[in-house]
Design a protein around this motif. Structure first.
Motif, PDB file in Angstrom:
ATOM      1  N   PHE A 164       0.664  -1.089  -0.136  1.00 28.69           N
ATOM      2  CA  PHE A 164      -0.183   0.310   0.051  1.00 28.69           C
ATOM      3  C   PHE A 164       0.557   1.410  -0.158  1.00 28.69           C
ATOM      4  CE2 PHE A 164      -3.424  -3.232   1.097  1.00 28.69           C
ATOM      5  CZ  PHE A 164      -4.381  -2.817   0.396  1.00 28.69           C
ATOM      6  N   GLY A 165       2.302   1.169  -0.066  1.00 27.72           N
ATOM      7  CA  GLY A 165       2.880   2.183   0.282  1.00 27.72           C
ATOM      8  C   GLY A 165       3.424   2.619  -1.364  1.00 27.72           C
ATOM      9  N   ARG A 166       2.789   1.490  -2.687  1.00 20.43           N
ATOM     10  CA  ARG A 166       3.839   1.819  -3.505  1.00 20.43           C
ATOM     11  C   ARG A 166       2.351   1.588  -4.669  1.00 20.43           C
ATOM     12  NH1 ARG A 166       5.748  -4.193  -6.217  1.00 20.43           N
ATOM     13  NH2 ARG A 166       6.986  -3.451  -6.770  1.00 20.43           N
ATOM     14  N   PRO A 167       3.129   2.695  -6.179  1.00 19.64           N
ATOM     15  CA  PRO A 167       1.805   2.459  -6.861  1.00 19.64           C
ATOM     16  C   PRO A 167       0.174   1.698  -7.147  1.00 19.64           C
ATOM     17  CG  PRO A 167       3.583   3.565  -7.559  1.00 19.64           C
ATOM     18  CD  PRO A 167       4.215   2.462  -6.376  1.00 19.64           C
ATOM     19  N   ILE A 168      -0.507   2.092  -7.454  1.00 24.47           N
ATOM     20  CA  ILE A 168      -1.765   0.717  -7.342  1.00 24.47           C
ATOM     21  C   ILE A 168      -1.286   0.376  -9.113  1.00 24.47           C
ATOM     22  CG2 ILE A 168      -4.218   0.885  -7.804  1.00 24.47           C
ATOM     23  CD1 ILE A 168      -4.473   3.315  -6.279  1.00 24.47           C
ATOM     24  N   GLY A 169      -1.181  -1.157  -9.002  1.00 24.54           N
ATOM     25  CA  GLY A 169      -1.657  -1.822 -10.311  1.00 24.54           C
ATOM     26  C   GLY A 169      -2.214  -1.949 -11.482  1.00 24.54           C
ATOM     27  N   ASP A 170      -1.747  -2.469 -12.305  1.00 22.05           N
ATOM     28  CA  ASP A 170      -3.295  -3.225 -13.194  1.00 22.05           C
ATOM     29  C   ASP A 170      -3.458  -3.784 -12.842  1.00 22.05           C
ATOM     30  OD1 ASP A 170      -4.391  -2.332 -16.065  1.00 22.05           O
ATOM     31  OD2 ASP A 170      -3.682  -4.744 -15.882  1.00 22.05           O
ATOM     32  N   PRO A 171      -5.598  -3.956 -12.805  1.00 24.06           N
ATOM     33  CA  PRO A 171      -6.112  -5.670 -11.994  1.00 24.06           C
ATOM     34  C   PRO A 171      -6.115  -6.633 -13.151  1.00 24.06           C
ATOM     35  CG  PRO A 171      -7.369  -3.302 -11.824  1.00 24.06           C
ATOM     36  CD  PRO A 171      -6.749  -2.856 -13.120  1.00 24.06           C
ATOM     37  N   HIS A 172      -5.327  -5.717 -14.598  1.00 26.26           N
ATOM     38  CA  HIS A 172      -5.522  -7.161 -15.335  1.00 26.26           C
ATOM     39  C   HIS A 172      -3.954  -8.105 -15.039  1.00 26.26           C
ATOM     40  CE1 HIS A 172      -6.318  -9.491 -18.728  1.00 26.26           C
ATOM     41  NE2 HIS A 172      -5.353  -9.239 -19.100  1.00 26.26           N
ATOM     42  N   GLN A 173      -3.368  -6.880 -15.385  1.00 28.10           N
ATOM     43  CA  GLN A 173      -1.996  -7.424 -14.494  1.00 28.10           C
ATOM     44  C   GLN A 173      -2.115  -8.242 -13.779  1.00 28.10           C
ATOM     45  OE1 GLN A 173       1.219  -4.996 -15.638  1.00 28.10           O
ATOM     46  NE2 GLN A 173       3.050  -6.607 -14.410  1.00 28.10           N
ATOM     47  N   GLU A 174      -2.736  -8.576 -12.799  1.00 32.19           N
ATOM     48  CA  GLU A 174      -2.592  -8.195 -10.905  1.00 32.19           C
ATOM     49  C   GLU A 174      -3.058  -9.228 -11.148  1.00 32.19           C
ATOM     50  OE1 GLU A 174      -0.517  -6.992  -8.784  1.00 32.19           O
ATOM     51  OE2 GLU A 174       0.074  -5.056  -9.939  1.00 32.19           O
ATOM     52  N   THR A 175      -3.876  -9.808 -11.756  1.00 30.07           N
ATOM     53  CA  THR A 175      -4.923 -11.305 -11.745  1.00 30.07           C
ATOM     54  C   THR A 175      -4.113 -12.206 -12.657  1.00 30.07           C
ATOM     55  OG1 THR A 175      -7.160  -9.624 -11.814  1.00 30.07           O
ATOM     56  CG2 THR A 175      -7.328 -12.278 -12.562  1.00 30.07           C
ATOM     57  N   GLY A 176      -3.243 -12.120 -13.354  1.00 25.67           N
ATOM     58  CA  GLY A 176      -2.475 -12.601 -13.731  1.00 25.67           C
ATOM     59  C   GLY A 176      -0.776 -12.938 -13.038  1.00 25.67           C
ATOM     60  N   GLY A 177      -0.503 -12.106 -12.209  1.00 21.22           N
ATOM     61  CA  GLY A 177       0.284 -12.705 -10.854  1.00 21.22           C
ATOM     62  C   GLY A 177      -0.237 -13.700  -9.742  1.00 21.22           C
ATOM     63  N   VAL A 178      -1.163 -12.916  -9.636  1.00 19.86           N
ATOM     64  CA  VAL A 178      -2.129 -13.747  -8.699  1.00 19.86           C
ATOM     65  C   VAL A 178      -2.381 -15.907  -9.146  1.00 19.86           C
ATOM     66  CG1 VAL A 178      -4.082 -15.030  -7.631  1.00 19.86           C
ATOM     67  CG2 VAL A 178      -3.422 -12.189  -7.500  1.00 19.86           C
ATOM     68  N   GLU A 179      -2.436 -15.478 -10.390  1.00 19.70           N
ATOM     69  CA  GLU A 179      -2.112 -17.432 -10.903  1.00 19.70           C
ATOM     70  C   GLU A 179      -0.581 -17.430 -11.127  1.00 19.70           C
ATOM     71  OE1 GLU A 179      -5.495 -19.074 -12.212  1.00 19.70           O
ATOM     72  OE2 GLU A 179      -6.341 -17.708 -10.790  1.00 19.70           O
ATOM     73  N   VAL A 180      -0.253 -17.086 -11.647  1.00 16.77           N
ATOM     74  CA  VAL A 180       1.491 -17.735 -11.613  1.00 16.77           C
ATOM     75  C   VAL A 180       1.686 -17.233 -10.039  1.00 16.77           C
ATOM     76  CG1 VAL A 180       3.639 -16.776 -12.429  1.00 16.77           C
ATOM     77  CG2 VAL A 180       1.218 -16.087 -13.697  1.00 16.77           C
ATOM     78  N   THR A 181       1.397 -17.087  -9.034  1.00 17.68           N
ATOM     79  CA  THR A 181       2.693 -17.121  -8.031  1.00 17.68           C
ATOM     80  C   THR A 181       1.316 -17.983  -7.377  1.00 17.68           C
ATOM     81  OG1 THR A 181       0.875 -14.745  -7.182  1.00 17.68           O
ATOM     82  CG2 THR A 181       3.139 -14.455  -8.202  1.00 17.68           C
ATOM     83  N   LEU A 182       0.114 -18.210  -7.316  1.00 23.00           N
ATOM     84  CA  LEU A 182      -0.696 -19.371  -6.347  1.00 23.00           C
ATOM     85  C   LEU A 182      -0.367 -20.985  -7.311  1.00 23.00           C
ATOM     86  CD1 LEU A 182      -2.659 -20.905  -4.929  1.00 23.00           C
ATOM     87  CD2 LEU A 182      -4.105 -19.954  -6.662  1.00 23.00           C
ATOM     88  N   ALA A 183       0.241 -20.619  -8.571  1.00 22.63           N
ATOM     89  CA  ALA A 183       0.601 -22.397  -9.004  1.00 22.63           C
ATOM     90  C   ALA A 183       1.535 -22.457  -8.357  1.00 22.63           C
ATOM     91  CB  ALA A 183       0.539 -21.672 -10.431  1.00 22.63           C
TER      92      ALA A 183
END
Length: 278
Positions: free
Chosen positions: A143-162
């Motif tokens: 929360f101290g960093r700039p807000i990310g792009d929802p589409h990219q962050e969703t991809g990040g969630v999927e990759v890191t969860l896998a």
């Protein structure tokens, strides 16, 4: 003497059986009988004559197996695609569950989905060894960093969860299917829990102080880093955004009576005798 097992078989110049003569001479030197020499020669000659045919049969079988494997894989992909067309992908099936369980308004409540996703994410990493302190540090970092792009962050969630599932030996797909099946079997309980949850807040249920578990009112504390601030917790509360905070009244000579608000990661409880908990 060595049996004349080779010369008994007519051969042209350069016949591969020439190479067998040395072998059979060695066999004779090793004490093989004439009958044994003839058996060795017959077996080796058969192998030499039939090896090309055997190799071709082996290659043909390998091609056959490879083609069958490719065919079965394509059939499996076709079956999976047909299944998705028939019953929908996992995301579509979750949407169907949400609509059936809660209705369109609650299913489309993005803020509540934020809270429930964060809750489940924290429960997963807690179950795998992450500490509350580590989680709070990451909250402050993100929360101290700039807000990310929802589409990219969703991809990040999927990759890191896998990747997390790979690291911990978990089957992501199987776990998801099992949980969706469990949810369908507990619709009434899920509805009742949702109806009882606090309104306009991130917590999934009334907690009776569970949101401030670490430092109850009256706890003697010290500040972990920076300027010293020995004191006593006089109040504890949760902010609108769901973060825990502690009001500490200073008891040291330099700051005696001063009130200051801290988050839990900035403080350590003081044991009897003045030592801080690790």
């Amino acid at each position: 003497m060595m049996a004349n097992v080779i010369d008994d078989h007519p051969r042209a110049e350069g016949d591969p059986r020439d190479d067998l003569e040395l072998f059979l001479r060695d066999a004779y030197a090793a004490g093989c009988s004439a009958a044994q020499q003839r058996s060795l020669y017959t077996a080796m000659e058969y192998a030499a004559n039939h090896a090309p045919k055997l190799r071709e049969k082996t290659k043909a079988r390998e091609r056959e197996l490879l083609e069958a494997n490719n065919r079965y894989q394509q059939e499996a992909r076709d079956a999976l695609a047909a299944l998705k067309r028939t019953v929908g992908g996992f995301q579509d099936r979750v949407r169907s569950f949400m609509l059936a369980c809660f209705g369109a308004d609650i299913a489309a409540d993005g803020m509540e989905r934020n809270h429930r996703f964060l809750e489940e994410s924290l429960e997963l990493v807690q179950a795998l060894g992450c500490t509350a302190s580590e989680a709070h540090q990451l909250v402050d970092y993100v929360f101290g960093r700039p807000i990310g792009d929802p589409h990219q962050e969703t991809g990040g969630v999927e990759v890191t969860l896998a990747a997390l599932c790979n690291a911990h030996g978990l089957d992501k797909t199987l776990a998801a299917e099992n949980e969706l099946t469990r949810c369908w079997g507990n619709v009434d309980k899920i509805r009742a829990k949702h109806a009882a949850k606090p309104k306009h807040g991130p917590l999934p249920e009334h907690t009776s102080g569970i949101d401030i578990p670490r430092l109850p009112v009256g706890t003697n504390v010290v500040k972990k880093l920076g300027y010293p601030y020995p004191g006593e917790v006089r109040a504890a509360f949760t902010t609108i955004s769901g973060n825990e905070r502690f009001v500490v009244e200073a008891t040291g000579i330099e700051y005696c009576g001063m009130l200051h608000i801290f988050n839990g990661d900035q403080l350590s409880a003081v044991q009897t005798g003045g030592q801080a908990d690790a």
